[in-house]
Design a protein around this motif. Structure first.
Motif, PDB file in Angstrom:
ATOM      1  N   ALA A 105       3.115  50.894  63.081  1.00 27.43           N
ATOM      2  CA  ALA A 105       4.289  50.716  63.937  1.00 27.43           C
ATOM      3  C   ALA A 105       4.620  49.243  64.145  1.00 27.43           C
ATOM      4  O   ALA A 105       3.751  48.441  64.485  1.00 27.43           O
ATOM      5  N   ILE A 109      12.040  46.024  59.568  1.00 27.13           N
ATOM      6  CA  ILE A 109      11.817  47.460  59.691  1.00 27.13           C
ATOM      7  C   ILE A 109      13.057  48.172  59.185  1.00 27.13           C
ATOM      8  O   ILE A 109      14.185  47.652  59.284  1.00 27.13           O
ATOM      9  N   ASP A 139       3.286  51.650  57.090  1.00 24.44           N
ATOM     10  CA  ASP A 139       3.717  52.578  58.142  1.00 24.44           C
ATOM     11  C   ASP A 139       3.065  52.303  59.494  1.00 24.44           C
ATOM     12  O   ASP A 139       3.166  53.130  60.402  1.00 24.44           O
ATOM     13  N   THR A 187      14.662  50.256  66.081  1.00 20.92           N
ATOM     14  CA  THR A 187      13.357  50.764  66.503  1.00 20.92           C
ATOM     15  C   THR A 187      12.661  51.370  65.296  1.00 20.92           C
ATOM     16  O   THR A 187      13.291  51.770  64.324  1.00 20.92           O
ATOM     17  N   PHE A 188      11.342  51.458  65.377  1.00 21.28           N
ATOM     18  CA  PHE A 188      10.543  51.848  64.220  1.00 21.28           C
ATOM     19  C   PHE A 188      10.629  53.347  63.969  1.00 21.28           C
ATOM     20  O   PHE A 188      10.455  54.148  64.891  1.00 21.28           O
ATOM     21  N   GLY A 228       9.055  54.498  60.898  1.00 24.43           N
ATOM     22  CA  GLY A 228       7.996  54.803  59.954  1.00 24.43           C
ATOM     23  C   GLY A 228       7.894  53.905  58.746  1.00 24.43           C
ATOM     24  O   GLY A 228       6.948  54.029  57.966  1.00 24.43           O
ATOM     25  N   ASN A 231       8.059  46.719  65.697  1.00 24.29           N
ATOM     26  CA  ASN A 231       9.334  46.706  66.405  1.00 24.29           C
ATOM     27  C   ASN A 231       9.799  45.264  66.556  1.00 24.29           C
ATOM     28  O   ASN A 231       9.050  44.332  66.228  1.00 24.29           O
ATOM     29  N   SER A 250      -1.222  47.901  66.072  1.00 24.84           N
ATOM     30  CA  SER A 250      -0.912  49.213  65.512  1.00 24.84           C
ATOM     31  C   SER A 250      -1.542  49.293  64.135  1.00 24.84           C
ATOM     32  O   SER A 250      -1.771  48.272  63.484  1.00 24.84           O
TER      33      SER A 250
END
Length: 323
Positions: free
Chosen positions: A269, A293, A267, A301-302, A304, A271, A240
């Motif tokens: 991504a 995160i 930023d 969960t991501f 941002g 996880n 990512s």
């Protein structure tokens, strides 16, 4: 060795006086007169041998024998136009793709085995891994003793690997999978709890193991492009891309047990499963180790914002000199 050019010599022709004498000596009777033989060389005509030699010379170095007024010397404008046409028509890999190609041989999958973690975060992470594998999202503890999945990065080609401490803490066994598919057990050789870092030593390594290149974050700025390579929910290696969105950030774990400081905020991504993986620049050089995160819920969960420990701190955990 190139042979020197060969030029044909013009055939000798009879001089005009000799021709006159021959014509005077010829019989006057038209019946017995013979037509004079045509000269082999006549102005404006080529002999076969001459044409053959000219063709051979042009084949060996046609540009040399070609009239100079026909040559066109390349200018900078011609070169720029050719480069522009190539850029417009050729499909070039993105900067993130090139960075991933550089770092991917140094990225490993880290799996810890042992008693199941009972925290909500661990259960959520396990449901995500089971979903990615096509398994039921809820399993009994005895069905799978896989405690957690994370990522690591090889920093010394003898099998020294950096990862997050929370990926391997409390594990009975740690298994590493290298880029070429080789699997090996690993042991923890040192930890740095204040930065959530652990250093592993693999028991077996590939013959052509490649160590990552580390890059100082001293000149890192917000807005710089970065990429994350790892195994989110065990899937990967996945890539990512994004930018650095902040520096010298602090993060407190949802449980409030520990606060990490001097972090790189990004930023790209990330996880669960990306933990311990490298944050790299567009040259594929490691800037930090992904560690957390930010999410105000328990979903893990991501949304941002991710955080990475600067590589200077990570290198110190491995006993390596600073930049």
């Amino acid at each position: 060795m190139r042979r020197p050019a060969q030029y044909s010599r013009s055939p000798r022709t009879s001089s005009p006086p000799a021709a006159d004498e021959a014509s005077q000596a010829a019989p006057a009777d038209p019946a017995t007169a013979r037509a004079p033989k045509a000269s082999r060389w006549q102005p404006g005509r080529w002999t076969f041998a001459t044409l053959l030699l000219l063709c051979m010379a042009m084949a060996a170095g046609g540009a040399f024998y070609w009239p100079r007024q026909g040559l066109h010397s390349l200018t900078q404008k011609d070169i720029d136009a050719a480069v522009l046409r190539t850029l417009q028509t050729a499909s070039l890999p993105s900067p993130a793709a090139r960075a991933a190609d550089v770092i991917r041989p140094s990225v490993v999958r880290v799996v810890s085995y042992g008693p199941e973690k009972a925290t909500p975060e661990a259960k959520t992470e396990k449901r995500g891994r089971n979903l990615a594998k096509g398994k039921p999202t809820e399993t009994k503890p005895e069905d799978d003793n896989e405690r957690g999945v994370g990522t690591g990065v090889v920093i010394v080609d003898k099998g020294v690997i950096l990862t997050n401490l929370h990926v391997v803490a409390g594990a009975d066994k740690i298994k590493i999978t290298f880029y070429d598919g080789l699997e090996s057990t690993a042991t923890i050789v040192s930890v740095q709890p204040e930065n959530d870092l652990a250093v592993l030593q693999a028991q077996k390594i590939p013959d052509d193991l490649v160590a990552a290149t580390m890059r100082s974050t001293g000149d890192l700025q917000s807005g710089d492009q970065v990429a994350v390579v790892g195994f989110p929910f065990g899937i990967g290696p996945s890539v990512s891309a994004g930018v650095v969105s902040g520096l010298k950030r602090s993060f407190r774990s949802p449980e409030g047990k520990q606060e990490l400081g001097n972090l790189i905020q990004f930023d790209a991504a990330a996880n669960p499963g990306n933990s311990g993986g490298p944050l790299v620049n567009m040259d594929g050089e490691v800037l930090g180790i992904v560690t957390a995160i930010l999410n105000p819920t328990q979903q893990r969960t991501f949304i941002g914002i991710g955080f990475a420990v600067p590589i200077e701190n990570a290198a110190a955990a491995a006993g390596m000199p600073p930049f």
